[in-house]
Scaffold this active site. Structure first.
Site, PDB file in Angstrom:
ATOM      1  N   ALA A 129     -10.222 -12.077  85.496  1.00 56.36           N
ATOM      2  CA  ALA A 129     -10.961 -12.218  84.426  1.00 56.36           C
ATOM      3  C   ALA A 129     -12.400 -11.060  84.867  1.00 56.36           C
ATOM      4  O   ALA A 129     -13.277 -11.655  85.351  1.00 56.36           O
ATOM      5  CB  ALA A 129     -11.333 -13.316  83.863  1.00 56.36           C
ATOM      6  N   GLN A 331     -25.542  17.673  96.224  1.00 56.26           N
ATOM      7  CA  GLN A 331     -25.203  19.042  96.209  1.00 56.26           C
ATOM      8  C   GLN A 331     -26.520  20.063  96.662  1.00 56.26           C
ATOM      9  O   GLN A 331     -26.173  21.101  97.445  1.00 56.26           O
ATOM     10  CB  GLN A 331     -25.004  19.457  94.645  1.00 56.26           C
ATOM     11  CG  GLN A 331     -24.341  20.739  94.159  1.00 56.26           C
ATOM     12  CD  GLN A 331     -22.804  20.760  95.068  1.00 56.26           C
ATOM     13  OE1 GLN A 331     -22.322  19.786  95.297  1.00 56.26           O
ATOM     14  NE2 GLN A 331     -22.420  21.894  95.139  1.00 56.26           N
ATOM     15  N   HIS A 333     -28.349  19.343  98.907  1.00 51.84           N
ATOM     16  CA  HIS A 333     -28.591  19.098 100.272  1.00 51.84           C
ATOM     17  C   HIS A 333     -27.519  19.705 100.958  1.00 51.84           C
ATOM     18  O   HIS A 333     -27.171  19.715 102.254  1.00 51.84           O
ATOM     19  CB  HIS A 333     -28.268  17.704 100.864  1.00 51.84           C
ATOM     20  CG  HIS A 333     -29.775  16.864 100.438  1.00 51.84           C
ATOM     21  ND1 HIS A 333     -30.300  16.610  99.385  1.00 51.84           N
ATOM     22  CD2 HIS A 333     -30.653  16.467 101.561  1.00 51.84           C
ATOM     23  CE1 HIS A 333     -31.323  16.279  99.413  1.00 51.84           C
ATOM     24  NE2 HIS A 333     -31.750  15.901 100.768  1.00 51.84           N
ATOM     25  N   GLU A 358     -21.966  -5.834  85.067  1.00 56.93           N
ATOM     26  CA  GLU A 358     -22.664  -6.014  83.763  1.00 56.93           C
ATOM     27  C   GLU A 358     -22.090  -5.386  82.470  1.00 56.93           C
ATOM     28  O   GLU A 358     -22.794  -4.905  81.727  1.00 56.93           O
ATOM     29  CB  GLU A 358     -24.090  -5.863  84.001  1.00 56.93           C
ATOM     30  CG  GLU A 358     -24.679  -6.745  85.143  1.00 56.93           C
ATOM     31  CD  GLU A 358     -26.093  -7.116  85.159  1.00 56.93           C
ATOM     32  OE1 GLU A 358     -26.758  -7.034  83.915  1.00 56.93           O
ATOM     33  OE2 GLU A 358     -26.711  -7.641  85.938  1.00 56.93           O
ATOM     34  N   THR A 360     -18.603  -2.471  82.005  1.00 59.31           N
ATOM     35  CA  THR A 360     -18.435  -1.076  82.217  1.00 59.31           C
ATOM     36  C   THR A 360     -18.972  -0.271  81.346  1.00 59.31           C
ATOM     37  O   THR A 360     -19.362  -0.793  80.343  1.00 59.31           O
ATOM     38  CB  THR A 360     -17.035  -1.003  82.670  1.00 59.31           C
ATOM     39  OG1 THR A 360     -16.115  -1.074  81.403  1.00 59.31           O
ATOM     40  CG2 THR A 360     -16.499  -1.917  83.480  1.00 59.31           C
TER      41      THR A 360
HETATM   42  C1  LIG Z   1     -21.055  -4.946  93.783  1.00 56.68           C
HETATM   43  C2  LIG Z   1     -20.784  -5.779  92.674  1.00 56.68           C
HETATM   44  C3  LIG Z   1     -21.539  -6.598  92.250  1.00 56.68           C
HETATM   45  C4  LIG Z   1     -21.249  -7.568  91.238  1.00 56.68           C
HETATM   46  N1  LIG Z   1     -22.019  -8.815  91.015  1.00 56.68           N
HETATM   47  C5  LIG Z   1     -21.511  -9.560  89.992  1.00 56.68           C
HETATM   48  C6  LIG Z   1     -22.025 -10.720  89.775  1.00 56.68           C
HETATM   49  O1  LIG Z   1     -23.253 -10.839  90.352  1.00 56.68           O
HETATM   50  N2  LIG Z   1     -21.701 -11.834  88.812  1.00 56.68           N
HETATM   51  C7  LIG Z   1     -20.721 -11.472  88.238  1.00 56.68           C
HETATM   52  O2  LIG Z   1     -20.077 -12.097  87.251  1.00 56.68           O
HETATM   53  N3  LIG Z   1     -19.823 -10.313  88.423  1.00 56.68           N
HETATM   54  C8  LIG Z   1     -20.326  -9.341  89.285  1.00 56.68           C
HETATM   55  N4  LIG Z   1     -19.387  -8.119  89.451  1.00 56.68           N
HETATM   56  C9  LIG Z   1     -18.258  -7.713  88.803  1.00 56.68           C
HETATM   57  C10 LIG Z   1     -18.352  -7.065  87.776  1.00 56.68           C
HETATM   58  O3  LIG Z   1     -19.176  -7.326  86.494  1.00 56.68           O
HETATM   59  C11 LIG Z   1     -16.986  -6.647  87.307  1.00 56.68           C
HETATM   60  O4  LIG Z   1     -16.285  -5.838  88.364  1.00 56.68           O
HETATM   61  C12 LIG Z   1     -16.853  -5.655  86.102  1.00 56.68           C
HETATM   62  O5  LIG Z   1     -17.142  -6.436  84.919  1.00 56.68           O
HETATM   63  C13 LIG Z   1     -15.664  -4.959  85.593  1.00 56.68           C
HETATM   64  O6  LIG Z   1     -14.552  -6.006  85.897  1.00 56.68           O
HETATM   65  P1  LIG Z   1     -13.283  -5.746  86.735  1.00 56.68           P
HETATM   66  O7  LIG Z   1     -13.696  -5.197  88.231  1.00 56.68           O
HETATM   67  O8  LIG Z   1     -12.205  -7.084  86.847  1.00 56.68           O
HETATM   68  O9  LIG Z   1     -12.614  -4.480  86.008  1.00 56.68           O
HETATM   69  P2  LIG Z   1     -11.548  -4.457  84.722  1.00 56.68           P
HETATM   70  O10 LIG Z   1     -12.179  -5.201  83.799  1.00 56.68           O
HETATM   71  O11 LIG Z   1     -10.260  -4.935  85.229  1.00 56.68           O
HETATM   72  O12 LIG Z   1     -11.596  -3.134  84.152  1.00 56.68           O
HETATM   73  C14 LIG Z   1     -10.803  -2.115  84.899  1.00 56.68           C
HETATM   74  C15 LIG Z   1     -10.995  -0.803  84.108  1.00 56.68           C
HETATM   75  O13 LIG Z   1     -10.199  -1.101  82.870  1.00 56.68           O
HETATM   76  C16 LIG Z   1     -11.224  -0.579  81.956  1.00 56.68           C
HETATM   77  N5  LIG Z   1     -11.029  -1.461  80.624  1.00 56.68           N
HETATM   78  C17 LIG Z   1     -11.167  -3.227  80.863  1.00 56.68           C
HETATM   79  N6  LIG Z   1     -10.900  -3.337  79.418  1.00 56.68           N
HETATM   80  C18 LIG Z   1     -10.763  -2.361  78.728  1.00 56.68           C
HETATM   81  C19 LIG Z   1     -10.788  -2.286  77.171  1.00 56.68           C
HETATM   82  N7  LIG Z   1     -10.583  -3.066  76.390  1.00 56.68           N
HETATM   83  N8  LIG Z   1     -10.812  -0.803  76.834  1.00 56.68           N
HETATM   84  C20 LIG Z   1     -11.163   0.040  77.639  1.00 56.68           C
HETATM   85  N9  LIG Z   1     -11.227   0.137  78.948  1.00 56.68           N
HETATM   86  C21 LIG Z   1     -11.134  -1.261  79.407  1.00 56.68           C
HETATM   87  C22 LIG Z   1     -12.830  -0.766  82.472  1.00 56.68           C
HETATM   88  O14 LIG Z   1     -13.744  -0.061  81.782  1.00 56.68           O
HETATM   89  C23 LIG Z   1     -12.404  -0.192  84.009  1.00 56.68           C
HETATM   90  O15 LIG Z   1     -12.422   1.089  83.760  1.00 56.68           O
HETATM   91  C24 LIG Z   1     -19.936  -7.268  90.517  1.00 56.68           C
HETATM   92  C25 LIG Z   1     -19.130  -6.015  90.842  1.00 56.68           C
HETATM   93  C26 LIG Z   1     -19.436  -5.572  91.737  1.00 56.68           C
HETATM   94  C27 LIG Z   1     -18.725  -4.232  92.274  1.00 56.68           C
END
Ligand SMILES: Cc1cc2nc3c(=O)[nH]c(=O)nc-3n(C[C@H](O)[C@H](O)[C@H](O)COP(=O)(O)OP(=O)(O)OC[C@H]3O[C@@H](n4cnc5c(N)ncnc54)[C@H](O)[C@@H]3O)c2cc1C
Length: 379
Positions: A129, A331, A333, A358, A360
């Site tokens: 999720a 670039q 650099h 927070e 995407t």
């Molecule tokens: C360094 C780091 C720190 C983080 N810190 C926190 C934190 O403190 N607390 C927390 O809760 N989370 C945290 N996260 C998690 C982050 O919020 C999630 O990675 C993010 O919400 C995306 O979820 P996912 O990685 O599961 O990607 P997915 O939801 O699986 O998305 C994969 C791709 O599909 C696209 N996508 C998904 N649904 C759709 C749609 N309906 N239409 C079009 N495109 C879509 C997305 O844009 C993305 O490009 C962190 C992530 C990182 C990398």
């Protein structure tokens, strides 16, 4: 919109700038290389007060206005985005959500500690999720007046080196509920995730919740209203993120200007070439627009107006601008941008997470599309 900072805001910015230059920037490369947590820096960040920047003084905070807080976060982002992330989750996400939704007892118990002692984490994301928050599978069940929470979270900033995690869990028929879970609660374990592309000096954790028992008084807000708590918090979190992204734009432009002024090719400084100036000018355009957008969120907040749309606009633009500015700095650099002898490669790797978390960039565009058309294109 008033673009003049008050004297107090200028002082806060100067304090943050001096602190970041003296205490944060010098160790950024080593923390990035070693993926080391800033044990030495943390007490200083608490001492200077930034961890309680937005909290009223009665809870141990600095009581800064929203723009002043943004200025602090911008300076942190300029010096080291990993430290910006650590501070903004604690001070810009967890503390404000507790201030807004917590009972007086919860506020008294946790806010002074988050301002002066230990980090807070905000745990929404799960292995299955991410963008689709409503599908989260962590469960909370009642046991007398207690709740028992089981499940797994991933990518949680401050999740293994903090004192408190706001955990979002499915609570039976009641929907999703937010819980205040101490990180030393039996059954809670946080494991640092190593090998990240950027933000390597902060704690990002996988969390296992193995029948974690919390009292009924640990519910934040009302049972079943957790998504409302989360969405309100993200308005504030996205503002922090936009301010921090602006700091990366500034750092990238500063580094590119310095290098372009010093590097000579074809018998002249590369800053004199039109195509290099184009890279610099484009980053300046991004920087100015990014700052104006996060300031706009601040002004709305300080006037007591909602800023969900503005936070989303600022978050999307500023995070993508930070990636562009950092890439242009690499670039400028040339080959040297590809090594950590210069900081610009780190800026690019650190910036790359901004359009991912927070919400995407795709999710933000869907939110903005829904705002503009009234049509929900999420599913
Ligand atoms: C360094 C780091 C720190 C983080 N810190 C926190 C934190 O403190 N607390 C927390 O809760 N989370 C945290 N996260 C998690 C982050 O919020 C999630 O990675 C993010 O919400 C995306 O979820 P996912 O990685 O599961 O990607 P997915 O939801 O699986 O998305 C994969 C791709 O599909 C696209 N996508 C998904 N649904 C759709 C749609 N309906 N239409 C079009 N495109 C879509 C997305 O844009 C993305 O490009 C962190 C992530 C990182 C990398």
């Amino acid at each position: 919109m008033d673009f003049d900072l008050t004297e107090e805001q200028q002082q806060v910015r100067a304090l943050a700038r001096d602190f970041c230059d003296a205490e944060i920037a010098p160790g950024a490369r080593a923390r990035d290389r070693d993926e080391s947590f800033p044990d030495d820096l943390l007490p200083k960040l608490f001492d200077i007060g930034f961890m309680g920047a937005l909290l009223p003084e009665r809870y141990g905070g600095m009581g800064l206005d929203y723009l002043s807080y943004g200025l602090v976060v911008e300076e942190l982002g300029r010096a080291d985005a990993a430290m910006r992330s650590l501070v903004s989750v604690n001070a810009g996400l967890v503390s404000p959500v507790l201030l807004q939704w917590g009972t007086e007892e919860q506020r008294r118990e946790w806010l002074p500690r988050l301002a002066g002692e230990g980090l807070g984490a905000f745990a929404l994301t799960e292995p299955e999720a991410g963008s689709d928050l409503a599908s989260l599978a962590t469960r909370a069940r009642r046991d007398g007046s207690d709740w028992i929470i089981s499940g797994a979270k991933v990518w949680i900033t401050n999740g293994s080196r903090g004192i408190l995690t706001v955990v979002f869990a499915r609570s039976g028929d009641q929907g999703i509920t937010a819980f205040l879970v101490p990180q030393d609660a039996p059954g809670y374990s946080g494991v640092p995730m190593k090998g990240k592309l950027g933000l390597r000096g902060n704690d990002t954790a996988e969390i296992a919740l193995d029948d974690v028992r919390v009292p009924g008084s640990a519910v934040l807000g009302e049972p079943g209203r957790g998504l409302r708590v989360a969405m309100g918090a993200l308005d504030s979190g996205r503002y922090s993120l936009a301010a921090g992204a602006t700091g990366i734009c500034q750092a990238s432009l500063d580094a590119a200007l310095r290098y372009a002024d010093q590097r000579r090719q074809f018998g002249r400084r590369i800053s004199g070439f039109q195509l290099v100036q184009e890279l610099l000018a484009d980053s300046f355009l991004d920087l100015e627009a990014a700052r104006a957008l996060y300031w706009k969120v601040a002004w709305r907040h300080m006037r007591g107006e909602r800023h969900t749309v503005e936070s989303s606009v600022a978050k999307t633009f500023c995070s993508e601008a930070a990636v562009r500015c950092a890439d242009r700095a690499v670039q400028v650099h040339g080959g040297y941008g590809y090594s950590d002898e210069y900081p610009v490669g780190r800026y690019l790797r650190d910036a790359r997470v901004l359009p991912l978390y927070e919400g995407t960039s795709q999710v933000q565009r869907l939110l903005l599309g829904r705002h503009l058309t009234g049509e929900n294109a999420f599913t």
